[in-house]
Design an enzyme around this catalytic site. Structure first.
Site, PDB file in Angstrom:
ATOM      1  NE  ARG A 104      -3.667  -2.210   2.454  1.00 24.95           N
ATOM      2  CZ  ARG A 104      -3.684  -3.078   3.462  1.00 24.95           C
ATOM      3  NH1 ARG A 104      -2.992  -2.838   4.555  1.00 24.95           N
ATOM      4  NH2 ARG A 104      -4.394  -4.178   3.388  1.00 24.95           N
TER       5      ARG A 104
ATOM      6  CG  PHE B 115     -10.563  -6.988  -6.417  1.00 23.53           C
ATOM      7  CD1 PHE B 115     -11.556  -7.943  -6.573  1.00 23.53           C
ATOM      8  CD2 PHE B 115      -9.827  -6.606  -7.538  1.00 23.53           C
ATOM      9  CE1 PHE B 115     -11.809  -8.524  -7.809  1.00 23.53           C
ATOM     10  CE2 PHE B 115     -10.078  -7.170  -8.782  1.00 23.53           C
ATOM     11  CZ  PHE B 115     -11.067  -8.139  -8.925  1.00 23.53           C
TER      12      PHE B 115
ATOM     13  CG  ASP C  82     -15.034  -5.414  -1.859  1.00 26.44           C
ATOM     14  OD1 ASP C  82     -13.801  -5.555  -1.696  1.00 26.44           O
ATOM     15  OD2 ASP C  82     -15.854  -6.350  -1.665  1.00 26.44           O
TER      16      ASP C  82
ATOM     17  CG  ASN D  65     -18.355  -8.630 -10.724  1.00 28.43           C
ATOM     18  OD1 ASN D  65     -17.132  -8.553 -10.931  1.00 28.43           O
ATOM     19  ND2 ASN D  65     -19.012  -9.761 -10.779  1.00 28.43           N
TER      20      ASN D  65
ATOM     21  CG  ASP E  35      -5.269  -7.156  -2.946  1.00 25.94           C
ATOM     22  OD1 ASP E  35      -4.823  -8.298  -3.147  1.00 25.94           O
ATOM     23  OD2 ASP E  35      -5.407  -6.672  -1.802  1.00 25.94           O
TER      24      ASP E  35
ATOM     25  CB  CYS F 268      -3.260 -13.659  -2.287  1.00 27.01           C
ATOM     26  SG  CYS F 268      -5.035 -13.702  -2.520  1.00 27.01           S
TER      27      CYS F 268
HETATM   28  N1  SAH Z   1      -7.224  -4.713  -1.284  1.00 28.34           N
HETATM   29  C1  SAH Z   1      -7.703  -5.079   0.024  1.00 28.34           C
HETATM   30  C2  SAH Z   1      -7.921  -6.571   0.179  1.00 28.34           C
HETATM   31  C3  SAH Z   1      -8.798  -7.192  -0.870  1.00 28.34           C
HETATM   32  S1  SAH Z   1      -9.412  -8.771  -0.462  1.00 28.34           S
HETATM   33  C4  SAH Z   1      -6.725  -4.569   1.085  1.00 28.34           C
HETATM   34  O1  SAH Z   1      -5.725  -3.938   0.743  1.00 28.34           O
HETATM   35  O2  SAH Z   1      -6.977  -4.798   2.266  1.00 28.34           O
HETATM   36  C5  SAH Z   1     -10.399  -9.118  -1.836  1.00 28.34           C
HETATM   37  C6  SAH Z   1     -11.702  -8.342  -1.863  1.00 28.34           C
HETATM   38  O3  SAH Z   1     -12.279  -8.559  -3.152  1.00 28.34           O
HETATM   39  C7  SAH Z   1     -12.755  -8.775  -0.855  1.00 28.34           C
HETATM   40  O4  SAH Z   1     -13.123  -7.666  -0.074  1.00 28.34           O
HETATM   41  C8  SAH Z   1     -13.935  -9.273  -1.701  1.00 28.34           C
HETATM   42  O5  SAH Z   1     -15.189  -8.876  -1.174  1.00 28.34           O
HETATM   43  C9  SAH Z   1     -13.697  -8.558  -3.011  1.00 28.34           C
HETATM   44  N2  SAH Z   1     -14.231  -9.192  -4.234  1.00 28.34           N
HETATM   45  C10 SAH Z   1     -14.308 -10.500  -4.543  1.00 28.34           C
HETATM   46  N3  SAH Z   1     -14.751 -10.660  -5.809  1.00 28.34           N
HETATM   47  C11 SAH Z   1     -14.971  -9.422  -6.312  1.00 28.34           C
HETATM   48  C12 SAH Z   1     -15.415  -8.918  -7.562  1.00 28.34           C
HETATM   49  N4  SAH Z   1     -15.741  -9.746  -8.560  1.00 28.34           N
HETATM   50  N5  SAH Z   1     -15.505  -7.583  -7.719  1.00 28.34           N
HETATM   51  C13 SAH Z   1     -15.189  -6.744  -6.718  1.00 28.34           C
HETATM   52  N6  SAH Z   1     -14.744  -7.163  -5.517  1.00 28.34           N
HETATM   53  C14 SAH Z   1     -14.642  -8.474  -5.310  1.00 28.34           C
END
Ligand code: SAH
Length: 387
Positions: free
Chosen positions: A207, A222, A243, A270, A291, A331
């Site tokens: 970050r 995400f 998200d 999405n 992410d 990940c």
């Molecule tokens: N970037 C964040 C962690 C992301 S974890 C950080 O720095 O803390 C992954 C996230 O993606 C989750 O919150 C989940 O709800 C979301 N997610 C899963 N599929 C998704 C999609 N198709 N579109 C948007 N978000 C999504």
């Protein structure tokens, strides 16, 4: 009482010599150990190989703790936790949130300890750490004097050990929400219900790194509770943070208010759809962050995961202005770094973009990678500049 012992096959012994820490059930010759014992490990000729945690249920029967002939007592385990904490003192900065003990990588197999300001969250993921939970809590209280300790023992791997999935308060008091600072940004953490142990501590350094390159208009695809978006908002005109989960979006908005940040727009959507729509609308960004959750949960899902990663990376690369940056993560342990890079290269070629890797990153240093346990390296993060 004589110390419990596990006799392993020649093949098992060779694995240990090669640096592996785990011996599987098929390489156990015999044992008088009880579930969760700390045992003496030896080969069929009785040669001492080390001391380990024993599980009578899991396919991973033996988890090596040390190759030295030292007693497995309270002092030993306290010293391991102190050593892990001392390393964090050295590498962790500008945060009240970090991983204090990362299992195998801290030579304390199947124990996770995360710190959220004055509170600790632990995971005891095998019969051995589960059995020592009370002792571990005592040691943690002695060393860190936390206000409270929660067990987040809800991961599914516990079932492989014959342990139940549960979340509970183990010591002191823990409020439903803890506020803690990371990279100068304050976040609410729910240690009982948040993802993992409350948040994604492994992205802290990424970050910060992403913020160095941030400017103009940014899309965080995400976002979860706004980790990347809020860390880099101060350097940008506008950040759009997406998200799929309404709880995540709500948490992001509350974190934004907590920090009096006003230029981040959180939206429930999405990411696949948003990237497509942005392309159709001809929108452009100066930075895009990807992410996503692990697309490849196992080996069988690698081809589908590959298509997923390719799609979001390809669309993002198209949406970036010249000179813009893509911060892209995976990940999935089953997508090794070289494969991830190959996917991004294909995406760049298909998007007809010339791009350069400016940083090749991984999980934060409080999640060290053990050379001989590849499972401990799961997070890949590339910062890519579109030329
Ligand atoms: N970037 C964040 C962690 C992301 S974890 C950080 O720095 O803390 C992954 C996230 O993606 C989750 O919150 C989940 O709800 C979301 N997610 C899963 N599929 C998704 C999609 N198709 N579109 C948007 N978000 C999504």
């Amino acid at each position: 009482m004589a110390e419990a012992q596990v006799v392993i096959t020649q093949r098992g012994a060779e694995r240990l010599f090669a640096g592996h820490l785990w011996v599987y059930r098929s390489d156990i010759r015999g044992t008088d150990a009880s579930p969760g014992d700390a045992v003496r490990v030896c080969d069929e000729r009785g040669r001492f190989l080390g001391r380990a945690f024993y599980s009578e249920r899991s396919q991973i029967s033996v988890r090596l703790i040390t190759r030295d002939d030292v007693p497995m007592d309270r002092n030993f385990f306290a010293a391991r936790i102190r050593a892990a904490a001392a390393f964090r003192e050295r590498v962790v900065e500008d945060t009240q949130v970090c991983r204090l003990v990362y299992g195998e990588a801290d030579q304390f197999p199947s124990l996770i300890v995360d710190r959220y300001a004055d509170y600790l969250v632990i995971q005891t993921l095998s019969q051995a750490t589960e059995r020592r939970k009370t002792e571990i809590v005592e040691i943690l209280e002695e060393i860190f004097s936390p206000r409270g300790i929660v067990e987040r023992n809800d991961p599914k791997v516990r079932l492989l050990e014959g342990l139940d999935q549960k979340v509970s308060l183990l010591a002191g008091e823990v409020p439903p929400e803890v506020i803690a600072l990371e990279n100068g940004v304050r976040f609410h953490f729910d240690l009982f219900k948040g993802q993992k142990t409350g948040g994604f501590l492994d992205q802290r350094e990424n970050r910060r790194a992403a913020a160095e390159y941030a400017s103009g208009e940014v899309l965080d695809c995400f976002t979860y509770n706004g980790g990347f978006a809020l860390t880099l908002a101060g350097k940008c005109q506008h950040v759009e943070a997406i998200d799929l989960s309404p709880t995540a979006v709500e948490a992001g908005r509350r974190n934004q208010a907590l920090n009096q940040i006003t230029n981040v727009a959180f939206r429930e959507a999405n990411a696949f759809d948003v990237l497509k729509q942005c392309d159709e609308q001809g929108r452009r960004f100066d930075m895009i962050l990807l992410d996503p959750p692990a697309f490849a949960k196992n080996r069988a899902s690698v081809p589908a995961a590959r298509r997923g990663y390719k799609e979001i990376n390809l669309r993002s690369l198209k949406l970036l202005r010249p000179g813009g940056y893509l911060v892209t993560c995976s990940c999935s342990h089953h997508i090794p770094e070289h494969l991830f890079l190959e996917i991004i290269t294909e995406a760049a070629n298909d998007a007809r973009r010339i791009a350069a890797v400016v940083e090749r990153r991984t999980q934060s240093r409080d999640h060290p990678i053990l050379l001989t346990v590849p499972e401990t390296h799961y997070l890949k993060c590339f910062i890519i500049k579109v030329l």
